[in-house]
Write an enzyme that holds these catalytic residues in place. Structure first.
Site, PDB file in Angstrom:
ATOM      1  N   SER A 160      42.035  28.176  36.687  1.00  0.00           N
ATOM      2  CA  SER A 160      42.418  29.404  36.332  1.00  0.00           C
ATOM      3  C   SER A 160      44.044  29.596  36.078  1.00  0.00           C
ATOM      4  O   SER A 160      43.192  30.971  34.607  1.00  0.00           O
ATOM      5  CB  SER A 160      41.121  30.570  37.508  1.00  0.00           C
ATOM      6  N   LYS A 185      44.110  35.676  47.037  1.00  0.00           N
ATOM      7  CA  LYS A 185      43.178  35.470  47.759  1.00  0.00           C
ATOM      8  C   LYS A 185      43.759  36.106  48.767  1.00  0.00           C
ATOM      9  O   LYS A 185      43.448  36.351  50.021  1.00  0.00           O
ATOM     10  CB  LYS A 185      42.540  34.439  47.757  1.00  0.00           C
TER      11      LYS A 185
HETATM   12  N1  PMP Z   1      41.296  32.166  40.154  1.00  0.00           N
HETATM   13  C1  PMP Z   1      40.959  31.306  41.403  1.00  0.00           C
HETATM   14  C2  PMP Z   1      41.664  30.142  41.950  1.00  0.00           C
HETATM   15  C3  PMP Z   1      40.634  32.487  42.452  1.00  0.00           C
HETATM   16  O1  PMP Z   1      40.303  31.295  43.286  1.00  0.00           O
HETATM   17  C4  PMP Z   1      40.313  33.286  42.129  1.00  0.00           C
HETATM   18  C5  PMP Z   1      39.135  34.207  43.655  1.00  0.00           C
HETATM   19  N2  PMP Z   1      38.041  33.736  43.758  1.00  0.00           N
HETATM   20  C6  PMP Z   1      39.918  33.514  40.933  1.00  0.00           C
HETATM   21  C7  PMP Z   1      41.207  33.274  39.746  1.00  0.00           C
HETATM   22  C8  PMP Z   1      39.535  35.776  40.705  1.00  0.00           C
HETATM   23  O2  PMP Z   1      39.754  36.445  40.986  1.00  0.00           O
HETATM   24  P1  PMP Z   1      38.590  37.608  42.185  1.00  0.00           P
HETATM   25  O3  PMP Z   1      37.980  36.910  43.151  1.00  0.00           O
HETATM   26  O4  PMP Z   1      39.587  38.355  42.879  1.00  0.00           O
HETATM   27  O5  PMP Z   1      38.524  37.501  41.093  1.00  0.00           O
END
Ligand code: PMP
Length: 358
Positions: free
Chosen positions: A294, A52
Site C-alpha cells: 500500500s 493501525k
Molecule cells: N495500508 C495498510 C497496509 C493498511 O493495513 C491500512 C489499514 N487497513 C491502510 C493502508 C489504510 O488505512 P485506513 O484504514 O486508515 O484507511
C-alpha cells in the site's frame, strides 16, 4: 564528517503504547523527480509497525473511557492484518483477550504475528471475501457478548487521525509549503481524520485519494447498502481481489463515507497493484525505505501527480506499514532464497568458503 551522536528521547515510557504516533516525515532524495520535494510519513515507526496502532489504541481507550469495554472482556475484530497486529499489541499490553477473524488469503506472517502477540486468529473462506470475515466477527461478538472493535464504523477511528496524524502533519510542515497530501484507504480513517485537519488549517493542500484500479469501488459511484449500525449488508459489485493488502475491502466503509460526503479529496487516482509493488521495491532498494504494497501504491500515485506538478511543489505521501509483513506475498516474488548466479560468481572470485548457486 564526524560521527553522528544521539541524545536520547529525554523521557522514560510507562508502556509501549505511549510510543504510538509521532512518526517521521522523511525526504525522498534519489528516486523522486528533481522539480518536486517529496516526503513520506513513515508509519512503520509505530511500535506495531503500522498506522493501525493509532486506531487500535484509540478504539480500546475510548471504549474504556465510556465503559463499553469491561476489564478482562474479550475483544473481537475482522482485519486483514495490521489492525489485528495493533489490537494484539494493545490487548497484550492492557490484558484483554483478542479474537481476530481473517480471510484465509492474507499473508501467513500476519497470522503468526498476531498469534505471537497472544491473539486467536479465526480464518474465513476466500470465497466469502472480506464480507465473510466481517460477518463472522459480528456474529461472534453478538453470540458471546464480546466487544466488537468495529474499525469500519466507529468514530474512534477517524477521530484519532484528526487528533494525532493530522496534527503531526500540521506541526511538521508549519511555515512550509504542502501542496499535495496523498493517501489510500482501507477503513478510510486516515483520510477522513487527516482531511478534517487539512481542510481547516491547510485549505490549499490538495488531497489525493487512491484505490486499486481493479477494485475501484469509490470511482464506480455505487454506494453499497448498510444497516442502521452503518454496517455493510452486501459485497460491493465493483470489488475484485487485489494485491494491495489493507486497502479497499469489498464494501465502502462508513468511516470512509465521511470523506466522500464532505468532498475531503480533490482527486481520486486509481492505481494497478503491480505498479505499487514496483515502487515499493524501488523505495527499499534505492532509498532504504522498507514499506508494504500500500505504501508503494500510494507512492506510485505521487509519482504520477509529480509528472504534472508545478516546479517546487511539496508532496507528502502516507506509507502505512513495514515491508517485513509481506515476505510470502507478490512483493517478494523473484527474491531468491538461495544464492543467485551473480552472488555465486562473487563467492567463486576468492578461494575461501566457496558455494555453488542455489
Ligand atoms: N495500508 C495498510 C497496509 C493498511 O493495513 C491500512 C489499514 N487497513 C491502510 C493502508 C489504510 O488505512 P485506513 O484504514 O486508515 O484507511
Amino acid at each position: 564528517m564526524s560521527i553522528r551522536t544521539t541524545g536520547g528521547r529525554g523521557r522514560l515510557y510507562d508502556s509501549v503504547l505511549d510510543t504510538v504516533g509521532d512518526t517521521p516525515c522523511i525526504r525522498i532524495g534519489r528516486i523522486a523527480p528533481a522539480h518536486v520535494e517529496v516526503y513520506v510519513k513513515f508509519e512503520a515507526f509505530n511500535p506495531g509497525g503500522s498506522v493501525k496502532d493509532r486506531l487500535a489504541l484509540n478504539i480500546i481507550e475510548a471504549a474504556e473511557r465510556d465503559g463499553r469495554l469491561k476489564p478482562g472482556q474479550t475483544v473481537v475484530e475482522a482485519t486483514s492484518g495490521n489492525t489485528g497486529i495493533g489490537l494484539a499489541m494493545v490487548c497484550a499490553a492492557k490484558g484483554y483477550p483478542l479474537v481476530v477473524t481473517m480471510v484465509e488469503t492474507f499473508s501467513v506472517e500476519r497470522r503468526k504475528l498476531m498469534r505471537f502477540l497472544g491473539a486467536k486468529v479465526v480464518l474465513t473462506p476466500k470465497a466469502q471475501k472480506g464480507f465473510g470475515m466481517y460477518t463472522k466477527a459480528r456474529e461472534l461478538a453478538e453470540e458471546n457478548g464480546w466487544f466488537f472493535a468495529s474499525q469500519f464504523e466507529t468514530p474512534d477511528n477517524a477521530d484519532i487521525h484528526e487528533a494525532t496524524t493530522g496534527r503531526e502533519i500540521l506541526a511538521d510542515f508549519e511555515g512550509k509549503r504542502l501542496d499535495y497530501w496523498i493517501t489510500g484507504y482501507g477503513t478510510g480513517g486516515t483520510v477522513s481524520g487527516v482531511a478534517r485537519v487539512l481542510r481547516k488549517d491547510r485549505p490549499d493542500t490538495r488531497i489525493i485519494l487512491t484505490e486499486p484500479a481493479n477494485a475501484a469501488i469509490v470511482s464506480s459511484g455505487y454506494v453499497n447498502t448498510r444497516n442502521d449500525a452503518h454496517q455493510p449488508t452486501e459485497s460491493h459489485p465493483s470489488f475484485q481481489p487485489h494485491p494491495i493488502q489493507g486497502w479497499t475491502p469489498d464494501f465502502i466503509p462508513w468511516v470512509l463515507q465521511e470523506a466522500i460526503d464532505n468532498g475531503y479529496y480533490d482527486e481520486m487516482v486509481p492505481i494497478p497493484g503491480p505498479e505499487g509493488i514496483a515502487w515499493s521495491r524501488r523505495l527499499a532498494a534505492e532509498e532504504g525505505i522498507f514499506t508494504g504494497i500500500s505504501g508503494g501504491s500510494t507512492f506510485a500515485v505521487a509519482m504520477k501527480i509529480a509528472e504534472t506538478a508545478p516546479e517546487g511543489s511539496v508532496m507528502l505521501v502516507m506509507l502505512p506499514d513495514t515491508g517485513e509483513r509481506y515476505l510470502s506475498t507478490p512483493l517478494f516474488e523473484g527474491i531468491e532464497e538461495g544464492m543467485t548466479d551473480e552472488e555465486a560468481a562473487i563467492s567463486m572470485s576468492t578461494p575461501s568458503a566457496q558455494m555453488e548457486p542455489g
